[in-house]
Design an enzyme around this catalytic site. Structure first.
Site, short mmCIF file in Angstrom:
data_model
loop_
_atom_site.label_atom_id
_atom_site.label_comp_id
_atom_site.label_asym_id
_atom_site.label_seq_id
_atom_site.Cartn_x
_atom_site.Cartn_y
_atom_site.Cartn_z
N LYS A 43 0.84 -1.20 0.00
CA LYS A 43 0.00 0.00 0.00
C LYS A 43 0.87 1.25 0.00
CE LYS A 43 -3.92 2.02 2.59
NZ LYS A 43 -4.80 1.83 3.77
N SER A 84 -9.69 1.62 3.05
CA SER A 84 -8.89 2.41 2.15
C SER A 84 -7.84 1.61 1.38
CB SER A 84 -8.17 3.51 2.95
OG SER A 84 -7.27 2.94 3.90
N SER A 105 -9.80 -0.87 7.32
CA SER A 105 -9.32 -0.67 5.96
C SER A 105 -8.60 -1.85 5.34
CB SER A 105 -8.41 0.56 5.90
OG SER A 105 -9.17 1.74 6.04
#
Length: 479
Positions: free
Chosen positions: A70, A145, A169
């Site tokens: 990420k 997210s 997330s």
């Protein structure tokens, strides 16, 4: 070679050791898969050049098997942008601890996963670069997210990925994409090199296709870190040890009734979780329905605390030291204001403003102080439940993956996508989301297993046994 698209880490390592495939062939395959299919999914912000990977030994734990990181987790000499204009040119001078540990065990990061800007969102629609799409239906979101990480694993671009979980997330996108997602005990994994959103809630989390793979990755990246004072000193076990097709015995699981039958729950999700409960019963688990009254207040407490910490953490992005700087400023205050106005997107600005408000003089006691008291009550309620129960079970999400743009106006409903996941961040306890079914429209459904502090091994043993008696994790989208 097509068969390796959805192969597990376990399977890929066996193929490498037996020389059924070479390291170079494997890397080429996944790079080509990104090139061919990610144009429709938008899982990655950047895929790195093959020449920069090196060639780890096939005898190492991860044997050079690639994954995706990420874009709020630092990778040395790579851009770490947090999917924001504010940091779009920032090149990290160091690795996050989790990246170092993966590399030490032969892991390869193939690129940077798209995410909501500064990890603020539940749909991966707030990235400054692109909106990530769900591989099961590209008109729908992958969750957020960490949606880029989840979508990449679900689409067969990589067998593993790292994300961050502040209020759900990792678990929510894992559920919406039909894969496994772990949020560990707070302090089990180092946060050094993870760009802070809400420091008391943030944790690096793991995406994988199977429970065994997830357990392997946690065994590698968990543990105390002198660079992160919040990490725990407890020894790290081999989380893959003892995984078998039987549940740990005895095993008592509390079904959180006011979550499973909450108002607004999608009936197909309820039905899938009820079927999973029946399977766990057949496997020998003792099930008990319980109620957690503080669940009704957790989303509000999370909303306040996360935004308060975000306002504090994001104050460092002011154009002075790194990142974007407005060059035509008339004075220092003008530079601060215009840099932040140009650098942050609307969702981030909104959360900063709310955070500053709840911390402001005259309001901090009413909002922040009360939210901290609710957080304490949530922790106490979990501790009380675990005195009599080994694990808890509840939905990961209230509805299947929704279409892009669904909550562009109704932002409250977007915030409530964290309703079933944020209590575990507030309590600091581990939670694991695993696939447990599909809707009639072939959209994945996930359930969540929750344990007391440092019970990841028990979570894995339970989820692994469940996976050996179901095939939900073996189903894949057609791209």
């Amino acid at each position: 070679m097509h068969s390796i698209a959805f192969a597990s880490i376990q399977e890929l390592k066996e193929k490498l050791i037996s020389k059924e495939i070479s390291y170079s062939e494997m890397i080429d395959f996944f790079l080509k898969r990104f090139e061919t299919f990610d144009i429709n999914i938008n899982a990655a912000i950047e895929i790195f050049d093959k020449k920069s990977f090196g060639q780890p030994s096939t005898q190492s734990v991860l044997a050079g098997i690639p994954g995706l990181i990420k874009d709020n987790i630092c990778q040395q000499n790579r851009v770490t942008s947090c999917a924001s204009k504010m940091l779009e040119t920032f090149v990290s001078p160091y690795n996050a601890t989790v990246v170092d540990r993966l590399e030490q065990h032969g892991g390869i990061s193939i690129g940077r996963a798209n995410c909501d800007e500064f990890a603020m969102g539940s749909s991966t629609e707030t990235s400054v670069y692109k909106k990530t799409r769900n591989p099961w239906d590209i008109l729908r979101v992958p969750g957020g997210s960490s949606g880029g990480s989840a979508a990449a694993v679900a689409a067969g671009f990589v067998p593993w990925a790292l994300g961050s979980d502040t209020g759900g997330s990792v678990r929510q996108p894992a559920a919406l994409c039909g894969i496994v997602g772990l949020k560990p005990t707070y302090g089990r994994i180092s946060r050094y090199g993870l760009v802070a959103y809400a420091s008391s809630l943030d944790q690096v989390g793991i995406f994988s296709r199977t429970v065994w793979d997830n357990a392997l990755l946690l065994s590698i990246i968990a543990g105390q870190d002198t660079k992160d004072a919040t990490t725990l000193a407890n020894a790290v076990p081999d989380y893959t040890e003892g995984l078998k097709d039987q549940l740990p015995r005895p095993l008592s699981i509390g079904i959180i009734e006011n979550a499973l039958y909450a108002q607004g729950m999608d009936p197909e999700i309820v039905s899938a979780i009820e079927e999973a409960i029946n399977i766990l019963k057949v496997l020998g688990a003792t099930m008990q329905y319980i109620t957690l009254p503080t669940l009704d207040y957790s989303a509000a407490a999370y909303f306040i605390l996360s935004r308060a910490e975000a306002a504090s953490n994001l104050a460092r992005f002011d154009g002075v030291r790194y990142g974007l700087r407005y060059e035509k400023a008339k004075n220092l205050m003008d530079m601060y204001g215009k840099t932040r106005n140009l650098g942050f997107g609307e969702e981030v600005k909104s959360r900063i403003m709310v955070g500053n408000y709840v911390l402001s003089s005259g309001h901090s006691g009413e909002y922040y102080g009360n939210a901290k008291r609710v957080q304490y009550a949530i922790r106490q309620e979990f501790e009380e439940a675990f005195k009599n129960l080994d694990l808890l079970l509840m939905p990961t999400h209230p509805m299947p993956a929704f279409t892009l743009g669904t909550f562009d106006i109704d932002t409250l409903q977007m915030d409530l996508q964290d309703y079933f996941t944020c209590p575990m961040n507030l309590a600091g306890v581990p939670a694991l989301s695993i696939p447990c079914g599909f809707t009639k429209d072939q959209l994945p459904i996930g359930l969540q297993l929750i344990g007391p502090h440092l019970s990841e091994h028990r979570l894995y043993k339970t989820a692994y046994a469940y996976q050996q008696h179901t095939d939900w994790h073996m189903r894949h989208p057609t791209l």
